[in-house]
Structures are given as C-alpha cells and as structure tokens.
Design a protein around this motif. Structure first.
Motif, short mmCIF file in Angstrom:
data_model
loop_
_atom_site.label_atom_id
_atom_site.label_comp_id
_atom_site.label_asym_id
_atom_site.label_seq_id
_atom_site.Cartn_x
_atom_site.Cartn_y
_atom_site.Cartn_z
N ARG A 223 3.37 -5.50 18.71
CA ARG A 223 4.57 -5.02 19.21
C ARG A 223 4.84 -3.76 19.52
NH1 ARG A 223 3.51 -10.32 16.87
NH2 ARG A 223 5.22 -11.72 17.28
N LEU A 224 4.01 -2.92 18.99
CA LEU A 224 4.39 -1.17 19.20
C LEU A 224 3.90 -0.87 20.61
CD1 LEU A 224 3.30 -0.06 15.59
CD2 LEU A 224 5.69 -0.79 16.38
N THR A 225 4.58 -0.01 21.10
CA THR A 225 4.19 0.98 21.94
C THR A 225 2.92 1.63 21.85
OG1 THR A 225 5.57 2.76 21.47
CG2 THR A 225 6.56 1.19 22.95
N ALA A 226 2.09 2.23 22.95
CA ALA A 226 0.72 2.62 22.74
C ALA A 226 0.80 3.97 21.80
CB ALA A 226 0.25 2.84 24.19
N ASP A 227 2.08 4.87 21.86
CA ASP A 227 2.09 5.80 21.19
C ASP A 227 2.83 5.96 19.86
OD1 ASP A 227 4.73 5.45 22.05
OD2 ASP A 227 5.09 7.48 22.88
N ALA A 228 3.17 4.81 19.34
CA ALA A 228 3.91 4.72 18.09
C ALA A 228 2.66 4.45 17.12
CB ALA A 228 4.65 3.34 18.16
N TYR A 229 3.14 4.81 15.83
CA TYR A 229 2.19 5.04 14.60
C TYR A 229 2.20 3.88 13.66
CZ TYR A 229 1.49 9.48 16.17
OH TYR A 229 0.95 10.79 16.96
N LEU A 230 1.18 3.37 12.97
CA LEU A 230 1.35 2.30 12.16
C LEU A 230 0.76 2.74 10.71
CD1 LEU A 230 1.63 -0.76 11.28
CD2 LEU A 230 -0.26 -1.35 12.55
N ALA A 231 1.20 2.35 9.73
CA ALA A 231 0.73 2.81 8.43
C ALA A 231 0.51 1.52 7.33
CB ALA A 231 1.52 4.02 7.77
N THR A 232 -0.30 1.63 6.36
CA THR A 232 -0.26 0.73 5.58
C THR A 232 0.03 1.51 4.05
OG1 THR A 232 -1.56 -0.99 4.22
CG2 THR A 232 -2.70 1.16 5.08
N ASN A 233 0.89 0.69 3.09
CA ASN A 233 1.20 1.25 2.00
C ASN A 233 0.11 0.76 0.90
OD1 ASN A 233 2.99 2.56 -0.23
ND2 ASN A 233 3.38 0.65 -0.67
N SER B 290 -2.54 0.32 -1.83
CA SER B 290 -3.02 1.28 -2.92
C SER B 290 -4.34 1.25 -3.32
CB SER B 290 -2.05 0.83 -4.51
OG SER B 290 -2.42 -0.46 -4.67
N SER B 291 -5.28 0.28 -2.62
CA SER B 291 -6.45 0.45 -3.05
C SER B 291 -7.61 -0.18 -1.72
CB SER B 291 -6.90 -0.32 -4.31
OG SER B 291 -6.45 -1.66 -4.03
N LEU B 292 -7.03 -0.87 -1.04
CA LEU B 292 -7.79 -1.54 0.27
C LEU B 292 -8.24 -0.45 1.00
CD1 LEU B 292 -5.89 -4.89 0.65
CD2 LEU B 292 -7.78 -4.48 -0.83
N SER B 293 -9.21 -0.76 1.71
CA SER B 293 -9.97 0.37 2.60
C SER B 293 -9.24 0.66 3.80
CB SER B 293 -11.34 -0.30 2.95
OG SER B 293 -11.94 0.27 4.01
N VAL B 294 -8.79 1.59 4.20
CA VAL B 294 -8.28 2.04 5.24
C VAL B 294 -9.10 1.69 6.51
CG1 VAL B 294 -7.14 3.93 6.59
CG2 VAL B 294 -6.28 3.48 4.21
N ASN B 295 -10.23 2.31 6.30
CA ASN B 295 -11.33 1.80 7.65
C ASN B 295 -11.43 0.69 7.81
OD1 ASN B 295 -11.83 4.66 7.96
ND2 ASN B 295 -13.24 4.94 6.22
N GLY B 296 -11.56 -0.31 6.66
CA GLY B 296 -11.80 -1.76 6.96
C GLY B 296 -10.64 -2.32 7.82
N LEU B 297 -9.51 -1.90 7.22
CA LEU B 297 -8.19 -2.48 7.91
C LEU B 297 -8.24 -1.99 9.55
CD1 LEU B 297 -5.63 -2.06 5.19
CD2 LEU B 297 -6.35 -4.10 5.94
N LYS C 125 -6.62 -2.58 17.27
CA LYS C 125 -6.95 -2.08 18.67
C LYS C 125 -6.95 -0.52 18.48
CE LYS C 125 -5.59 -6.30 20.66
NZ LYS C 125 -4.82 -7.15 21.57
N ARG C 126 -5.74 0.10 17.79
CA ARG C 126 -5.48 1.46 18.22
C ARG C 126 -5.74 2.12 16.78
NH1 ARG C 126 -1.50 -1.02 21.29
NH2 ARG C 126 0.06 -0.59 19.72
N PRO C 127 -6.95 2.21 16.27
CA PRO C 127 -7.45 2.75 15.01
C PRO C 127 -6.77 4.23 14.97
CG PRO C 127 -9.35 2.45 16.21
CD PRO C 127 -8.15 1.87 16.72
N ARG C 128 -6.70 4.83 15.91
CA ARG C 128 -6.34 6.36 16.08
C ARG C 128 -4.97 6.62 15.67
NH1 ARG C 128 -8.70 10.43 18.48
NH2 ARG C 128 -6.54 11.45 19.11
N ASN C 129 -4.17 5.38 15.70
CA ASN C 129 -2.65 5.61 15.33
C ASN C 129 -2.27 4.85 14.15
OD1 ASN C 129 -2.57 6.52 18.03
ND2 ASN C 129 -1.20 5.16 18.58
N PHE C 130 -3.42 4.83 13.14
CA PHE C 130 -3.20 4.10 11.81
C PHE C 130 -3.84 5.05 10.83
CE2 PHE C 130 -5.36 1.18 8.90
CZ PHE C 130 -4.19 0.44 8.49
#
Length: 290
Positions: free
Chosen positions: A114-124, A126-133, A138-143
């Motif tokens: 749903r996000l635009t291409a320049d929007a940012y996405l974050a996960t809260n 506490s332990s799961l792999s950010v790289n794995g997620l 599709k846009r890991p640069r924005n995560f």
C-alpha cells in the motif's frame, strides 16, 4: 496549553500496525511530538481499544508535565482503523505485531503493497532477523528495525537496526526521528538479538538458572543487580514486565541461532506452560496480584 510544534525531520504522517501496549506506546510517542498518527488493528473493537490506550497515555503525559499540548488537539491527529489501505498516505509505518515470523512477514508485505515508493517501513521486532524480513519485501532499501522499549513513554532508548540493504538516507533519517522523539538511538547492524535483547536475555536466563539451582531468591538476585550494578530494575522483574512468554520466544530463537548458551531454562518453560507469564497474568517470578 499549546499545540506541539513538530520537530524538523519527524515524519508528518505516521502509521502503526498493532495497537497493543507497544504499538500504542509508539503511536503516543509520535503523536505527542506533533505527527498525524494512524493505528490499524484487526477489528473495530481492538481499534477503539487502541485509541483509548493512546489517548490515555497522552493525558498522562499532560498530567506529568511532559508536554503542554492540548489533549483535544492531539486526539484530532489520531485516527484508528482496520484497513491496510489507510496506510497509503503514510510517510512511515511501524509494524508492531507479536513476535511471530509468519505474522510479521504477512503484515509487512501487506503494508508495503500500500505504501508509495518513497515511504519507509519499520519493524518493532525485538529479536527476529531484519535481513530475513527484508528478503521478503520488494523494497528492502526502505526497510529497517526500530526497536522501541517497554514502556515506550518512559523509555529513552530506541535500537535502530540496519539491514544489509537499508539505505544510508534511511539510516540517517531514523536517527533523526529518534532524536526528535526525545530519545537516544543505538545503531546496530542486524544480528540475532541485536544488542539489547541479546545482552538482556543472557542476564535474565542466568538469573533464572540461579533461581532454579537454589542459589538465591528472585528478590535477592534482582537486588544484587539493582544495588550492585545500578540496574533500574532487576532481570527477573524485567522479565515479568516484558512477559515470560515473550522472553521464552526470544530465548528459543537465540538458542537456534547462537547456540546452547541461550537454551531456555526449564523453570522458564514450566512457568509459561502454567500460564505464569508475569505482570499481565498476575504471577511470574514475582506476585503481581493487586
């Protein structure tokens, strides 16, 4: 009372997926600093409960003198809903659902669509792999990871977790966001447990083993860390506050990735099996009844 002036660099429109204790705390942090905040929950009842949590936290911030903002004005900048489509206009969305891999992946994919291409996405997480997620997106640069601490309003720390593909622009922006929230950013590269969970769980698991082995009582172990090492709260009381089930999940993940030193003690597994999950159930390593 006056309306808050949003600090430079803080996103004007923020979304939070999940309105439980953590999600509501994150929403409150951005709301108090002047952002327009949307909380999306699984159903209408949960969404309204999230609204009440955020507004209650905002009212307490005014009572404590943390902010001189107007409660009605803050409430006007808070919206709740049940539809991911509402995230379409958000500059930043923070996912704050429970620590379950499949749930996290499905949630993050649903937001990203749903996000635009320049929007940012974050996960809260506490332990799961950010790289794995990130590999599921599709846009890991924005995560990246934004690991807020419980309780969010009182905590001054946010762990900024960089994935291998997180853009430099996002990494710098995330530090600015945390500063604008009046908190301190600790920047770490993605690794099991990051810095905080890895160290915190290591101490807590050893404290549990000491109780299990009869070395000392939970009260005395915690007192040793509070009085001897100046920890604000002992590792076992902290475990009760976080939730024994949450700590068990993190320990199991770290055990699978980092080895035997993170094997959860039997006392922890037994307490979770009995439903002794800490403060939220009234009993953990301490009695929270009343």
């Amino acid at each position: 009372m006056s309306n808050p002036v949003r600090p430079a660099g803080l996103p004007g429109s923020v979304g939070v997926l999940g309105g439980g204790r953590m999600g509501a705390g994150i929403a409150h942090a951005f709301l108090v600093k002047g952002a327009d905040v949307l909380v999306v929950e699984r159903d209408e009842e949960s969404a309204e409960a999230a609204r009440e949590r955020v507004e209650s936290a905002a009212a307490k911030s005014i009572e404590r003198g943390v902010t001189d903002a107007n409660l009605d004005e803050m409430a006007s900048r808070l919206s709740v809903g049940v539809d991911y489509d509402d995230f379409r206009d958000r500059q930043l969305v923070v996912e704050a659902v429970p620590e379950d891999w499949d749930l996290k992946v499905a949630s993050l994919r649903g937001i990203e669509e749903r996000l635009t291409a320049d929007a940012y996405l974050a996960t809260n997480t506490s332990s799961l792999s950010v790289n794995g997620l990130a590999r599921e997106l599709k846009r890991p640069r924005n995560f990246l990871g934004l690991h807020f601490f419980n309780p969010v309003p009182a905590s001054t720390l946010v762990e900024v977790v960089l994935g291998e593909h997180t853009s430099g622009e996002l990494a710098a922006a995330a530090k600015d966001w945390v500063e604008a929230l009046g908190k301190t950013a600790v920047v770490v590269n993605d690794a099991p447990g990051f810095a905080s969970s890895r160290l915190g769980v290591a101490i807590a698991l050893e404290a549990m083993r000491m109780v299990e082995e009869g070395v000392a009582s939970a009260e005395d172990i915690d007192a040793a860390m509070v009085l001897g090492y100046k920890h604000p709260t002992g590792p076992l009381r902290t475990t009760d506050i976080v939730g024994l089930d949450v700590r068990l999940g993190i320990a199991e993940y770290l055990h699978s990735t980092l080895g035997e030193r993170f094997a959860p003690p039997q006392i922890l597994k037994d307490k979770v099996a009995r439903g002794e999950l800490g403060r939220k159930t009234g009993k953990g390593f301490f009695d929270w009844a009343g």
